[in-house]
Enzyme design. Structure first.
Site, PDB file in Angstrom:
ATOM      1  N   HIS A 160      -4.463   1.959   7.136  1.00  0.00           N
ATOM      2  CA  HIS A 160      -3.095   2.247   6.809  1.00  0.00           C
ATOM      3  C   HIS A 160      -2.370   2.602   8.341  1.00  0.00           C
ATOM      4  O   HIS A 160      -3.038   3.579   9.174  1.00  0.00           O
ATOM      5  CB  HIS A 160      -2.693   3.140   5.804  1.00  0.00           C
ATOM      6  CG  HIS A 160      -3.367   2.834   4.536  1.00  0.00           C
ATOM      7  ND1 HIS A 160      -3.996   3.554   3.696  1.00  0.00           N
ATOM      8  CD2 HIS A 160      -3.205   1.624   3.928  1.00  0.00           C
ATOM      9  CE1 HIS A 160      -4.227   2.748   2.490  1.00  0.00           C
ATOM     10  NE2 HIS A 160      -3.385   1.622   2.719  1.00  0.00           N
ATOM     11  N   CYS A 206      -2.590  11.563   3.899  1.00  0.00           N
ATOM     12  CA  CYS A 206      -2.743  10.746   2.655  1.00  0.00           C
ATOM     13  C   CYS A 206      -2.783  11.531   1.364  1.00  0.00           C
ATOM     14  O   CYS A 206      -2.441  10.897   0.216  1.00  0.00           O
ATOM     15  CB  CYS A 206      -4.560  10.290   2.781  1.00  0.00           C
ATOM     16  SG  CYS A 206      -4.826   9.112   4.063  1.00  0.00           S
ATOM     17  N   GLU A 215       0.848  -1.020   0.085  1.00  0.00           N
ATOM     18  CA  GLU A 215      -0.070   0.057   0.125  1.00  0.00           C
ATOM     19  C   GLU A 215       0.770   1.257  -0.078  1.00  0.00           C
ATOM     20  O   GLU A 215       0.396   2.439   0.315  1.00  0.00           O
ATOM     21  CB  GLU A 215      -0.976  -0.067   1.293  1.00  0.00           C
ATOM     22  CG  GLU A 215      -1.902  -1.311   1.383  1.00  0.00           C
ATOM     23  CD  GLU A 215      -2.938  -0.988   0.651  1.00  0.00           C
ATOM     24  OE1 GLU A 215      -3.769  -0.054   0.507  1.00  0.00           O
ATOM     25  OE2 GLU A 215      -3.234  -1.924  -0.329  1.00  0.00           O
TER      26      GLU A 215
END
Length: 457
Positions: A259, A378, A180
Site C-alpha cells: 500500500h 495502518c 484498498e
C-alpha cells in the site's frame, strides 16, 4: 464549498481494536512482514493492549481519538458458504483438516488495520457539504474481502445522520475496481478546515486507459487500481481540481510496499515520502502544487539515506503524521525505526533537523501488529470533522479516560495471551469471541452490527 478556512474542523484518528483471534497466518501476499512471520504464536491480549496504549497516549497529547470494533471471527458463515456443513464444532474441525488456509483466513483479525476500512472525504471538500465515506471492497485477498459488509454496518451505526454524513456502497468486488481504502489516499491542505486536495495512489490500470501500458511490478501484485480511485472520487463528488492520481512505483511494490502508506504519509501541507514512492515523482508534486490552496511542503527521503528494504522493514513511512495547533507536526513511529541505524539517523538528521514542520518523533511499541505488517498508520482511519459533526456521531466511540479503562478491562476479561495457528479450530475460541463482541457492541452503543446478532432478526 467556500475557500474560507473552518477552524472548528479537526482530525479524528479512528483506531481499530485488535480482535480476539489476532494470529500470524501469513495470508497477505506482498506484505513481507506478514509472510515472514506466518506460523508464529501470537498474543491477542498484548496486541489489543498495545493498540489501546497508543490511542491513550495520543489522546493525552491532545489529539482526538476514536475507536472502531473488530469483526466477527471466526467467520463461520463464510465457511458454510464454501460447503462446510454441520455444527460449529464440525465446521471448524473439517476446515482445519481439509482447508487449513481457509480456516486461517476466516479467523484473521486484519480489520484492526482501519486505514483499509474506507476512504473519507470531509464535508469541507464535498459539494453537498456532507462527509462522504466509501467502505473498501478489499477484493484482492479473501480474508479481507470478508470485511466490507460488517464495516459498512459499523460506519452506518456511527455516521448515521444522513443530513451530515453520506455512506456509499463499496465498489464492485472485481479486479478492475480493486479498492484498498485510505491506505492509498492522502488529503493535503494548509490546515484541516481549508479545502483540500486528494492524492489517490494506484498500482495498476485495469483497462489500460491512457495509451501504452504502465510499468508493472514483477514479484508482487499491484492491489489498488486507478479505476477504483477514480470511482471513489466520483462517488464523493470531487472535481478535477481537487484530485491527483499518481501511480505507485512498481519497484517499491516488489520490495514489499503493498500500500502507498508503507512508502509515504501526508498531513496538512506536508508530504513525507521516499524517493521511490511514485513512478512520476516530479509530475505528482507539480500536480499537487497546482491544486493546493496553501504551499505544499514535500519532505523527500532519498534512497541513499533509507533503502527500500529498510523503509519496508522499519515502516518509517507507515508512521502517523499529526498536526499541532502551533503549526508543528509530530511523527509517531514504530519501535522498529529506533532499531534501524540508517532510519533512526535519518529521523534525527534529515527530518528533525530539516527545514520542515516535523518537530517531534514519538516511538510507540506496536510489535504485535508490526509482525503482521501493520504499523501505526495502518491502525487508524483519519476522519476530518467539524464540531457539529463530532457532536452528531452516534455511539460511544470517541475515546476518553473512562472508555479507555473500560476497553482495557474488556480486553483483560476476554482475550487470550497465546494463540497459535493450530488453536484456531478450538470451538471455545469462537464462543469466547462472540461473547466478547456482544459485550463490546453494548459498551460502544453501536447496536447489532455483527451477523450473529442479526440472525433471525
Amino acid at each position: 464549498m467556500s475557500d474560507e478556512r473552518r477552524p472548528d474542523y479537526r482530525e479524528v484518528n479512528f483506531d481499530g481494536l485488535v480482535g480476539p483471534t489476532h494470529n500470524y497466518a501469513g495470508l497477505a501476499l506482498g506484505n513481507v512482514a506478514s509472510m515472514s512471520h506466518g506460523g508464529l504464536v501470537a498474543n491477542p491480549k498484548e496486541a489489543a493492549l498495545q493498540g489501546l496504549a497508543k490511542m491513550k497516549a495520543l489522546m493525552e497529547a491532545g489529539y482526538l481519538q476514536g475507536v472502531l470494533p473488530p469483526q466477527q471471527r471466526p467467520d463461520l458463515g463464510a465457511l458454510r458458504a464454501l460447503g462446510f456443513t454441520g455444527s460449529d464444532e464440525r465446521v471448524l474441525a473439517r476446515a482445519a483438516g481439509e482447508a487449513p488456509q481457509l480456516l486461517r483466513a476466516v479467523c484473521s483479525a486484519s480489520s484492526m488495520w482501519t486505514a483499509n476500512a474506507a476512504t473519507v472525504t470531509p464535508s469541507v471538500d464535498a459539494p453537498d457539504g456532507r462527509l462522504h465515506l466509501t467502505p473498501a471492497n478489499l477484493q484482492s485477498s479473501f480474508h479481507r474481502f470478508l470485511e466490507p459488509a460488517t464495516t459498512g454496518r459499523v460506519l452506518q451505526a456511527i455516521f448515521r445522520d444522513e443530513s451530515r454524513f453520506a455512506l456509499h456502497p463499496a465498489l464492485p468486488a472485481t479486479p478492475a475496481f480493486s479498492d484498498e481504502g485510505a491506505a492509498n489516499h492522502t488529503r493535503l491542505a494548509g490546515d484541516h478546515g481549508e479545502p483540500g486536495v486528494h492524492l489517490y495512489v494506484y498500482g495498476r490500470e485495469a483497462f489500460g486507459w491512457g495509451g501504452e501500458s504502465s510499468p508493472a511490478p514483477k514479484r508482487f501484485p499491484a492491489r489498488q487500481t486507478r479505476e477504483a480511485s477514480q470511482a471513489v472520487a466520483r462517488q464523493h463528488g470531487l472535481a478535477d481540481h481537487q484530485v491527483v492520481f499518481a501511480q505507485q512505483h512498481p519497484e517499491a511494490i516488489d520490495a514489499g510496499v503493498f500500500h502507498n502508506d508503507v512508502i509515504s504519509v501526508g498531513n496538512g501541507p506536508v508530504l513525507l515520502y521516499h524517493e521511490m514512492a511514485f513512478l512520476d515523482e516530479a509530475g505528482t508534486l507539480e500536480a499537487l502544487r497546482e491544486r493546493m490552496h496553501s504551499p505544499l511542503i514535500p519532505v523527500r527521503v532519498p534512497v541513499e539515506a533509507v533503502s527500500l528494504e529498510d523503509a519496508v522493514g522499519s515502516y518509517l513511512f507507515n508512521s502517523q503524521l499529526l498536526s499541532n495547533p502551533d503549526g508543528t507536526m509530530t511523527l509517531v513511529v514504530p519501535g522498529e525505526c529506533q532499531e534501524n541505524e540508517s532510519v533512526w539517523r535519518t529521523l534525527q538528521d534529515h527530518l528533525l533537523a530539516g527545514a520542515n514542520p516535523i518537530g517531534e518523533v514519538v516511538v510507540k511499541d506496536v510489535k504485535q501488529s508490526m509482525r503482521n505488517g501493520g504499523g501505526p498508520a495502518c491502525l487508524r482511519l483519519r476522519v476530518v470533522l467539524g464540531a457539529e459533526e463530532r457532536a452528531a456521531l452516534a455511539g460511544r466511540v470517541l475515546l476518553d479516560d473512562a472508555l479507555h479503562d473500560e476497553l482495557t478491562a474488556w480486553v483483560e476479561r476476554h482475550y487470550r495471551d497465546r494463540l497459535a495457528p493450530e488453536e484456531l479450530a478450538d470451538p471455545a475460541l469462537a464462543r469466547e469471541s462472540l461473547t466478547a463482541l456482544d459485550e463490546l457492541s453494548r459498551l460502544l452503543e453501536i447496536g447489532s452490527v455483527y451477523p450473529f446478532q442479526r440472525e433471525g432478526a
